[in-house]
Design an enzyme around this catalytic site. Structure first.
Site, PDB file in Angstrom:
ATOM      1  N   GLU A  35       0.877  -1.161   0.000  1.00 30.12           N
ATOM      2  CA  GLU A  35       0.000   0.000   0.000  1.00 30.12           C
ATOM      3  C   GLU A  35       0.926   1.226   0.000  1.00 30.12           C
ATOM      4  O   GLU A  35       1.800   1.326   0.870  1.00 30.12           O
ATOM      5  CB  GLU A  35      -0.882  -0.002   1.256  1.00 30.12           C
ATOM      6  CG  GLU A  35      -1.910   1.106   1.197  1.00 30.12           C
ATOM      7  CD  GLU A  35      -2.725   1.249   2.474  1.00 30.12           C
ATOM      8  OE1 GLU A  35      -2.663   0.356   3.346  1.00 30.12           O
ATOM      9  OE2 GLU A  35      -3.409   2.277   2.592  1.00 30.12           O
ATOM     10  N   ARG A 262       4.513 -12.405   9.956  1.00 25.95           N
ATOM     11  CA  ARG A 262       5.170 -11.117   9.878  1.00 25.95           C
ATOM     12  C   ARG A 262       6.539 -11.235  10.500  1.00 25.95           C
ATOM     13  O   ARG A 262       6.722 -11.923  11.501  1.00 25.95           O
ATOM     14  CB  ARG A 262       4.378 -10.141  10.737  1.00 25.95           C
ATOM     15  CG  ARG A 262       4.028  -8.882  10.084  1.00 25.95           C
ATOM     16  CD  ARG A 262       2.950  -8.168  10.857  1.00 25.95           C
ATOM     17  NE  ARG A 262       1.980  -7.766   9.897  1.00 25.95           N
ATOM     18  CZ  ARG A 262       2.097  -6.663   9.142  1.00 25.95           C
ATOM     19  NH1 ARG A 262       3.104  -5.832   9.296  1.00 25.95           N
ATOM     20  NH2 ARG A 262       1.197  -6.365   8.246  1.00 25.95           N
ATOM     21  N   LYS A 272       4.372   0.918   9.075  1.00 26.55           N
ATOM     22  CA  LYS A 272       4.497   2.204   8.395  1.00 26.55           C
ATOM     23  C   LYS A 272       3.881   3.328   9.213  1.00 26.55           C
ATOM     24  O   LYS A 272       4.385   4.442   9.238  1.00 26.55           O
ATOM     25  CB  LYS A 272       3.847   2.110   7.010  1.00 26.55           C
ATOM     26  CG  LYS A 272       4.720   1.381   6.020  1.00 26.55           C
ATOM     27  CD  LYS A 272       4.037   1.242   4.678  1.00 26.55           C
ATOM     28  CE  LYS A 272       2.998   0.162   4.710  1.00 26.55           C
ATOM     29  NZ  LYS A 272       2.361  -0.088   3.418  1.00 26.55           N
TER      30      LYS A 272
HETATM   31  P1  ATP Z   1       2.511  -1.910   7.772  1.00 19.49           P
HETATM   32  O1  ATP Z   1       1.845  -2.424   8.990  1.00 19.49           O
HETATM   33  O2  ATP Z   1       3.955  -1.640   7.926  1.00 19.49           O
HETATM   34  O3  ATP Z   1       1.774  -0.782   7.123  1.00 19.49           O
HETATM   35  P2  ATP Z   1       1.286  -3.531   5.855  1.00 19.49           P
HETATM   36  O4  ATP Z   1       1.131  -4.998   5.896  1.00 19.49           O
HETATM   37  O5  ATP Z   1       0.096  -2.696   6.095  1.00 19.49           O
HETATM   38  O6  ATP Z   1       2.450  -3.146   6.785  1.00 19.49           O
HETATM   39  P3  ATP Z   1       1.572  -3.398   3.044  1.00 19.49           P
HETATM   40  O7  ATP Z   1       2.046  -2.282   2.218  1.00 19.49           O
HETATM   41  O8  ATP Z   1       0.158  -3.790   2.965  1.00 19.49           O
HETATM   42  O9  ATP Z   1       1.954  -3.059   4.521  1.00 19.49           O
HETATM   43  O10 ATP Z   1       2.497  -4.662   2.822  1.00 19.49           O
HETATM   44  C1  ATP Z   1       2.830  -5.213   1.580  1.00 19.49           C
HETATM   45  C2  ATP Z   1       3.149  -6.658   1.763  1.00 19.49           C
HETATM   46  O11 ATP Z   1       4.225  -6.835   2.676  1.00 19.49           O
HETATM   47  C3  ATP Z   1       1.964  -7.413   2.332  1.00 19.49           C
HETATM   48  O12 ATP Z   1       1.838  -8.637   1.651  1.00 19.49           O
HETATM   49  C4  ATP Z   1       2.320  -7.626   3.770  1.00 19.49           C
HETATM   50  O13 ATP Z   1       1.699  -8.752   4.258  1.00 19.49           O
HETATM   51  C5  ATP Z   1       3.851  -7.718   3.718  1.00 19.49           C
HETATM   52  N1  ATP Z   1       4.457  -7.294   4.974  1.00 19.49           N
HETATM   53  C6  ATP Z   1       4.244  -6.139   5.625  1.00 19.49           C
HETATM   54  N2  ATP Z   1       4.922  -6.109   6.779  1.00 19.49           N
HETATM   55  C7  ATP Z   1       5.602  -7.273   6.872  1.00 19.49           C
HETATM   56  C8  ATP Z   1       6.485  -7.853   7.842  1.00 19.49           C
HETATM   57  N3  ATP Z   1       6.819  -7.193   8.957  1.00 19.49           N
HETATM   58  N4  ATP Z   1       6.978  -9.076   7.591  1.00 19.49           N
HETATM   59  C9  ATP Z   1       6.665  -9.727   6.470  1.00 19.49           C
HETATM   60  N5  ATP Z   1       5.847  -9.247   5.515  1.00 19.49           N
HETATM   61  C10 ATP Z   1       5.309  -8.032   5.706  1.00 19.49           C
HETATM   62 MG    MG Z   2      -1.472  -1.829   5.764  1.00 18.41          MG
END
Ligand code: ATP
Ligand code: MG
Length: 561
Positions: A35, A262, A272
């Site tokens: 995202e 994660r 983020k």
């Molecule tokens: P954040 O909580 O940092 O915003 P998010 O999951 O909302 O993380 P996205 O941009 O949706 O962020 O993530 C893109 C991809 O990366 C998704 O498939 C998500 O599951 C994966 N991802 C995000 N954070 C992690 C993590 N700490 N470890 C492994 N994969 C991750």
């Molecule tokens: Mg997110």
């Protein structure tokens, strides 16, 4: 990495099983779906390496898909940064996609849902809807708008799209089951009114699809075969499948959602939202601050893409969330920089030494090996003269037998140079040593071929010639948080654990070969650690970041012998 004979991870097992059951290898397709609401961090690196690694392993395309359904938080700056970071890590996507490209298709499908009496417009407040939703142990109840006619729903949904309503007045909900044991199946919202311009579709839309509705259908549009996401989406899988069931063409690939854990890194936060808070509150200087666990921060700090990929490969993927110690990441960068970073000499806490039997005004250029780990790295020259800097910590007037550095009456070798002996020292009014007078053994020059040049003394010190040294700002970093897991405390906010001493800026004295070093140039300051030229560095004022310290200094190695 992918061709090392490693055991299959559980995602690969799932794929192998699918292939065994007749799924065509040619139909494999993956995606990395960030995202664009912030910069990528080290947790994302795991997901990137997983998806693109599978692409490499199975020779299958991998899309970069921006999940851009929330215009309020998304920006082009983030899109650009994400692309830069994925490329820098060494991956190429097949096509660049945006969920927003599918807004029309998603809208059309939502209309189909309404026509099939599987979606309705709800006009209650969010509080009312929340009450009706029930709890994990109590079923929800149907709201008063659930039985609106298809025509009424179509008309209202179109009016929502046409901008006739304020935010929160109406939402579109899937009509599934308010009594489902899975709360997410209790008539989830699939569209809301948002009068916000989108970074790509501008003001074309004032209704935006929700993540769950968007994600699976986007996977389907792109014909992604395996949609890999993190564990928090496990309860969403049922909904993901329900949405697919509404649109699926049996002749097409049906995406399969699977979840992995994660990755969390110790002494930092990988969210983020929390990273944005650090940026907005000025705790750090931007998303690429070298203390940030972002890919851009790590790059600026001096990390190599290889070290991050090796780290991700080592930790692999897991089924349960866990905390990875940041020292493992540091291990990997050290290991890689040891092979590729040229060795240079720099003194960070200088003490002047004067070689009293060395002619005044004379300068000698000594040959220094750039990297003993890399035969092709060659040699450079470093100037030697009567006045030098060594580290303060490398001299003591008196010290016990284990101190193999410089002490009065004893000898050490100057790296790439001569053996010197400390004869006397000068102190200031507080008793601090401010200068050491030494003599040198003229015949002991390293590499000169004389018997004396091979003479072994216990300590070897790095040094720079005072006259030739270039001053640089050197930024030393410590952990950004004092707690191993700052965002897991019930009674405290992660911001309470910010380390007030995470950045120390000092003046270093560098050998002149570094004069023209450009941003991102990575070196080892011998005996001190790995350092990288910062993006703020200029020819007038060099700025270095400490990437990571060395585990062992020569002195310690010598002590063990
Ligand atoms: P954040 O909580 O940092 O915003 P998010 O999951 O909302 O993380 P996205 O941009 O949706 O962020 O993530 C893109 C991809 O990366 C998704 O498939 C998500 O599951 C994966 N991802 C995000 N954070 C992690 C993590 N700490 N470890 C492994 N994969 C991750
Ligand atoms: Mg997110």
């Amino acid at each position: 990495m992918s061709d090392s004979p490693k055991a299959l991870n559980f995602i690969e097992h799932i794929i192998e099983e699918d292939l065994k059951n007749g799924f065509s290898k040619n139909a494999l397709r993956f995606r990395f779906p960030p995202e664009p609401n912030g910069y990528l961090h080290i947790g994302h690196a795991s997901s990137i390496c997983l998806n693109f690694g599978l692409g490499e392993k199975y020779n299958a395309p991998v899309n970069l898909r921006f999940d851009d359904t929330n215009p309020a938080k998304e920006e082009q700056e983030y899109v650009d940064a994400i692309k830069r970071d994925v490329h820098w890590l060494g991956y190429n996507w097949d096509t660049e996609r945006y969920s927003s490209d599918y807004f029309q298709q998603l809208f059309d499908w939502a209309v189909d849902l309404i026509k099939a009496n599987k979606a309705y417009v709800d006009s209650q407040s969010s509080e009312e809807m929340a009450i009706q939703k029930g709890t994990p142990t109590e079923p929800g109840i149907n709201g008063p708008y659930r039985n609106r006619t298809v025509d009424e729903n179509l008309e209202l949904f179109q009016a929502m799209k046409d901008g006739k309503f304020q935010e929160g007045e109406h939402v579109l909900r899937a009509k599934i089951d308010m009594a489902s044991t899975n709360m997410l199946m209790r008539d989830p919202i699939i569209y809301r009114v948002l009068h916000s311009a989108h970074h790509r579709t501008n003001t074309d839309w004032c209704i935006y699809p929700m993540y769950d509705w968007t994600h699976g259908e986007s996977d389907y549009i792109e014909q992604v075969s395996h949609s890999l996401c993190t564990l928090e989406f496990l309860p969403h899988r049922e909904l993901y499948n329900w949405f697919l069931d509404q649109i699926i063409d049996k002749n097409k690939v049906r995406p399969k959602q699977r979840e992995f854990a994660r990755r969390n890194l110790s002494h930092t936060v990988v969210s983020k939202r929390k990273l944005l808070k650090l940026v907005e509150e000025g705790v750090v200087n931007g998303w690429d601050d070298p203390r940030m666990p972002t890919i851009s921060g790590l790059r600026r700090r001096g990390y190599t893409p290889e070290s991050i990929r090796n780290f991700a490969d080592t930790i692999g993927i897991a089924k349960r969330d866990n905390l990875i110690d940041v020292s493992l990441l540091e291990f990997h960068v050290r290991e890689h920089l040891n092979k590729v970073a040229p060795r240079v000499m720099a003194v960070l806490d200088p003490l002047k030494i004067v070689i009293i039997n060395y002619p005044e005004g004379e300068v000698e250029w000594l040959s220094a090996e750039n990297n003993p780990e890399d035969n092709l790295a060659g040699y450079r020259e470093v100037p030697f003269s009567r006045e030098l800097f060594i580290e303060k910590a490398d001299f003591r007037e008196v010290a016990n037998k284990k101190f193999f550095r410089l002490k009065l009456g004893k000898e050490v070798r100057l790296k790439n140079g001569y053996i010197i002996k400390a004869e006397s020292c000068t102190k200031d009014e507080h008793g601090n040593v401010i200068e050491v007078q030494c003599t040198y053994d003229k015949k002991s020059k390293s590499g000169s071929g004389t018997a004396e040049s091979l003479r072994k003394v216990k300590g070897t010190l790095h040094w720079v010639s005072t006259k030739h040294a270039i001053e640089a700002e050197v930024r030393l970093y410590d952990r950004l948080f004092t707690d191993e897991s700052p965002d897991t405390h019930k009674d405290k906010d992660f911001m309470d654990f910010v380390n007030p001493e995470s950045l120390e800026s000092i003046t270093g004295y560098l050998e002149p070969s570094l004069k023209d070093a450009k941003p991102l140039h990575r070196v080892q300051f011998q005996r001190l650690g790995y350092f990288c030229v910062d993006k703020e560095s200029t020819n007038e004022k060099l700025v270095f970041n400490r990437t990571v310290g060395l585990r062992d200094s020569w002195a310690k190695i010598e002590q063990k012998k």
